[in-house]
Scaffold this motif. Structure first.
Motif, PDB file in Angstrom:
ATOM      1  N   ALA A  80      37.669  17.699  40.309  1.00  0.00           N
ATOM      2  CA  ALA A  80      38.782  18.646  40.363  1.00  0.00           C
ATOM      3  C   ALA A  80      39.100  19.186  38.970  1.00  0.00           C
ATOM      4  CB  ALA A  80      40.016  17.976  40.966  1.00  0.00           C
ATOM      5  N   GLN A  81      39.052  18.321  37.959  1.00  0.00           N
ATOM      6  CA  GLN A  81      39.327  18.754  36.585  1.00  0.00           C
ATOM      7  C   GLN A  81      38.259  19.742  36.111  1.00  0.00           C
ATOM      8  OE1 GLN A  81      42.009  17.996  34.885  1.00  0.00           O
ATOM      9  NE2 GLN A  81      41.425  19.015  33.010  1.00  0.00           N
ATOM     10  N   LEU A  82      36.994  19.447  36.385  1.00  0.00           N
ATOM     11  CA  LEU A  82      35.913  20.355  35.988  1.00  0.00           C
ATOM     12  C   LEU A  82      36.022  21.693  36.711  1.00  0.00           C
ATOM     13  CD1 LEU A  82      32.834  17.965  35.792  1.00  0.00           C
ATOM     14  CD2 LEU A  82      33.970  19.127  33.903  1.00  0.00           C
ATOM     15  N   THR A  83      36.360  21.661  37.975  1.00  0.00           N
ATOM     16  CA  THR A  83      36.530  22.902  38.731  1.00  0.00           C
ATOM     17  C   THR A  83      37.651  23.739  38.140  1.00  0.00           C
ATOM     18  OG1 THR A  83      35.735  21.831  40.735  1.00  0.00           O
ATOM     19  CG2 THR A  83      36.986  23.861  41.020  1.00  0.00           C
ATOM     20  N   LYS A  84      38.737  23.097  37.774  1.00  0.00           N
ATOM     21  CA  LYS A  84      39.866  23.805  37.159  1.00  0.00           C
ATOM     22  C   LYS A  84      39.450  24.420  35.828  1.00  0.00           C
ATOM     23  CE  LYS A  84      44.504  23.090  35.371  1.00  0.00           C
ATOM     24  NZ  LYS A  84      45.514  22.093  35.014  1.00  0.00           N
ATOM     25  N   GLN A  85      38.718  23.657  35.007  1.00  0.00           N
ATOM     26  CA  GLN A  85      38.253  24.186  33.720  1.00  0.00           C
ATOM     27  C   GLN A  85      37.311  25.366  33.909  1.00  0.00           C
ATOM     28  OE1 GLN A  85      36.534  20.783  31.795  1.00  0.00           O
ATOM     29  NE2 GLN A  85      38.513  19.990  31.098  1.00  0.00           N
ATOM     30  N   MET A  86      36.420  25.280  34.901  1.00  0.00           N
ATOM     31  CA  MET A  86      35.493  26.385  35.147  1.00  0.00           C
ATOM     32  C   MET A  86      36.242  27.634  35.608  1.00  0.00           C
ATOM     33  SD  MET A  86      32.297  24.354  36.933  1.00  0.00           S
ATOM     34  CE  MET A  86      31.873  25.757  37.893  1.00  0.00           C
ATOM     35  N   MET A  87      37.253  27.454  36.443  1.00  0.00           N
ATOM     36  CA  MET A  87      38.021  28.608  36.905  1.00  0.00           C
ATOM     37  C   MET A  87      38.788  29.246  35.746  1.00  0.00           C
ATOM     38  SD  MET A  87      39.363  27.172  40.586  1.00  0.00           S
ATOM     39  CE  MET A  87      40.376  28.589  40.931  1.00  0.00           C
ATOM     40  N   GLU A  88      39.345  28.420  34.863  1.00  0.00           N
ATOM     41  CA  GLU A  88      40.051  28.961  33.700  1.00  0.00           C
ATOM     42  C   GLU A  88      39.088  29.726  32.795  1.00  0.00           C
ATOM     43  OE1 GLU A  88      41.894  25.540  31.960  1.00  0.00           O
ATOM     44  OE2 GLU A  88      43.543  25.526  33.412  1.00  0.00           O
ATOM     45  N   TYR A  89      37.892  29.170  32.595  1.00  0.00           N
ATOM     46  CA  TYR A  89      36.892  29.834  31.751  1.00  0.00           C
ATOM     47  C   TYR A  89      36.473  31.168  32.383  1.00  0.00           C
ATOM     48  CZ  TYR A  89      32.529  30.903  29.428  1.00  0.00           C
ATOM     49  OH  TYR A  89      31.536  31.546  28.746  1.00  0.00           O
ATOM     50  N   ASP A  90      36.228  31.170  33.684  1.00  0.00           N
ATOM     51  CA  ASP A  90      35.852  32.416  34.360  1.00  0.00           C
ATOM     52  C   ASP A  90      36.939  33.470  34.219  1.00  0.00           C
ATOM     53  OD1 ASP A  90      33.433  31.403  35.161  1.00  0.00           O
ATOM     54  OD2 ASP A  90      34.060  30.987  37.229  1.00  0.00           O
ATOM     55  N   TYR A  91      38.191  33.061  34.373  1.00  0.00           N
ATOM     56  CA  TYR A  91      39.294  34.010  34.260  1.00  0.00           C
ATOM     57  C   TYR A  91      39.381  34.563  32.834  1.00  0.00           C
ATOM     58  CZ  TYR A  91      43.997  35.893  34.093  1.00  0.00           C
ATOM     59  OH  TYR A  91      45.072  36.721  33.904  1.00  0.00           O
ATOM     60  N   LYS A  92      39.254  33.681  31.852  1.00  0.00           N
ATOM     61  CA  LYS A  92      39.341  34.136  30.453  1.00  0.00           C
ATOM     62  C   LYS A  92      38.191  35.072  30.104  1.00  0.00           C
ATOM     63  CE  LYS A  92      41.863  30.132  28.702  1.00  0.00           C
ATOM     64  NZ  LYS A  92      41.790  28.915  27.901  1.00  0.00           N
ATOM     65  N   SER A  93      36.983  34.744  30.560  1.00  0.00           N
ATOM     66  CA  SER A  93      35.852  35.616  30.243  1.00  0.00           C
ATOM     67  C   SER A  93      35.978  36.954  30.977  1.00  0.00           C
ATOM     68  CB  SER A  93      34.525  34.930  30.588  1.00  0.00           C
ATOM     69  OG  SER A  93      34.401  34.731  31.967  1.00  0.00           O
ATOM     70  N   PHE A  94      36.523  36.946  32.183  1.00  0.00           N
ATOM     71  CA  PHE A  94      36.749  38.188  32.912  1.00  0.00           C
ATOM     72  C   PHE A  94      37.752  39.062  32.171  1.00  0.00           C
ATOM     73  CE2 PHE A  94      39.164  40.556  36.154  1.00  0.00           C
ATOM     74  CZ  PHE A  94      38.138  41.340  36.652  1.00  0.00           C
ATOM     75  N   ARG A  95      38.848  38.445  31.739  1.00  0.00           N
ATOM     76  CA  ARG A  95      39.866  39.203  30.996  1.00  0.00           C
ATOM     77  C   ARG A  95      39.298  39.724  29.674  1.00  0.00           C
ATOM     78  NH1 ARG A  95      43.853  41.373  33.384  1.00  0.00           N
ATOM     79  NH2 ARG A  95      45.060  41.275  31.484  1.00  0.00           N
ATOM     80  N   ALA A  96      38.502  38.927  28.980  1.00  0.00           N
ATOM     81  CA  ALA A  96      37.897  39.380  27.728  1.00  0.00           C
ATOM     82  C   ALA A  96      36.975  40.575  27.986  1.00  0.00           C
ATOM     83  CB  ALA A  96      37.118  38.242  27.073  1.00  0.00           C
ATOM     84  N   GLY A  97      36.222  40.521  29.072  1.00  0.00           N
ATOM     85  CA  GLY A  97      35.355  41.647  29.426  1.00  0.00           C
ATOM     86  C   GLY A  97      36.147  42.908  29.712  1.00  0.00           C
ATOM     87  N   GLN A  98      37.288  42.762  30.355  1.00  0.00           N
ATOM     88  CA  GLN A  98      38.126  43.927  30.609  1.00  0.00           C
ATOM     89  C   GLN A  98      38.654  44.522  29.302  1.00  0.00           C
ATOM     90  OE1 GLN A  98      41.088  42.502  33.415  1.00  0.00           O
ATOM     91  NE2 GLN A  98      40.038  43.582  35.069  1.00  0.00           N
ATOM     92  N   TRP A  99      39.087  43.666  28.395  1.00  0.00           N
ATOM     93  CA  TRP A  99      39.590  44.173  27.109  1.00  0.00           C
ATOM     94  C   TRP A  99      38.479  44.863  26.312  1.00  0.00           C
ATOM     95  CZ3 TRP A  99      44.287  45.280  25.983  1.00  0.00           C
ATOM     96  CH2 TRP A  99      45.336  44.595  26.568  1.00  0.00           C
ATOM     97  N   MET A 100      37.293  44.272  26.319  1.00  0.00           N
ATOM     98  CA  MET A 100      36.176  44.904  25.595  1.00  0.00           C
ATOM     99  C   MET A 100      35.830  46.254  26.209  1.00  0.00           C
ATOM    100  SD  MET A 100      33.579  41.800  24.795  1.00  0.00           S
ATOM    101  CE  MET A 100      34.216  40.221  24.340  1.00  0.00           C
TER     102      MET A 100
END
Length: 154
Positions: A80-100
């Motif tokens: 569950a902890q790893l899944t949460k970390q992966m979801m946070e990473y995906d969200y952050k990378s998605f947001r970074a891609g939008q800003w770029m």
């Protein structure tokens, strides 16, 4: 726990008939019974038997089952902890891609306006089209690229 089926067998062997050849069958019959236990622990009657054969075995079996249960709970918590970390990473990378994408769009449209102001229309058109393509690509990305959940559950 298996259910027992009672079968009415003929009293005499001469009454048993082969279904294919219709001839009487004389022979012996055997009965096989099985039982499957789908639990980490044996049945209470089995516990008694283990304890009779090897004193202390029942408590050791209980300790083993408790350790296994704790390990399973820890694995699920880690998952569950790893899944949460992966979801946070995906969200952050998605947001970074939008800003770029936004930054590239702003710079290319600004370059297009500057070039158009200086009468360099071909270069201005190239930068303008590039800026608009990036802008459209950012917004349409999710419509044409399936996310991971859709790929796992077809």
């Amino acid at each position: 726990m298996g259910k027992r089926r009672k079968q009415n067998l003929p009293a005499k062997p001469s009454q048993v008939v082969n279904p294919v050849s219709k001839s009487p069958v004389i022979g012996t019959f055997s009965h096989i019974q099985g039982e499957i236990n789908v639990s980490p622990l044996p049945k209470p009657s089995d516990f008694e038997g283990y304890e009779r054969v090897l004193p202390g075995a029942a408590s050791r079996l209980m300790e083993m089952a408790e350790r296994e249960q704790r390990a399973l709970i820890e694995l699920r918590q880690q998952d569950a902890q790893l899944t949460k970390q992966m979801m946070e990473y995906d969200y952050k990378s998605f947001r970074a891609g939008q800003w770029m994408g936004l930054v590239v769009t702003i710079f290319s449209l600004a370059a297009a306006f500057v070039l158009a102001y200086r009468d360099n229309n071909i270069a201005a058109a190239g930068f303008g089209v590039t800026g608009l393509a990036v802008l459209v690509g950012v917004f349409l990305r999710n419509r044409f690229v399936p996310n991971q959940q859709e790929q796992k559950n077809p």
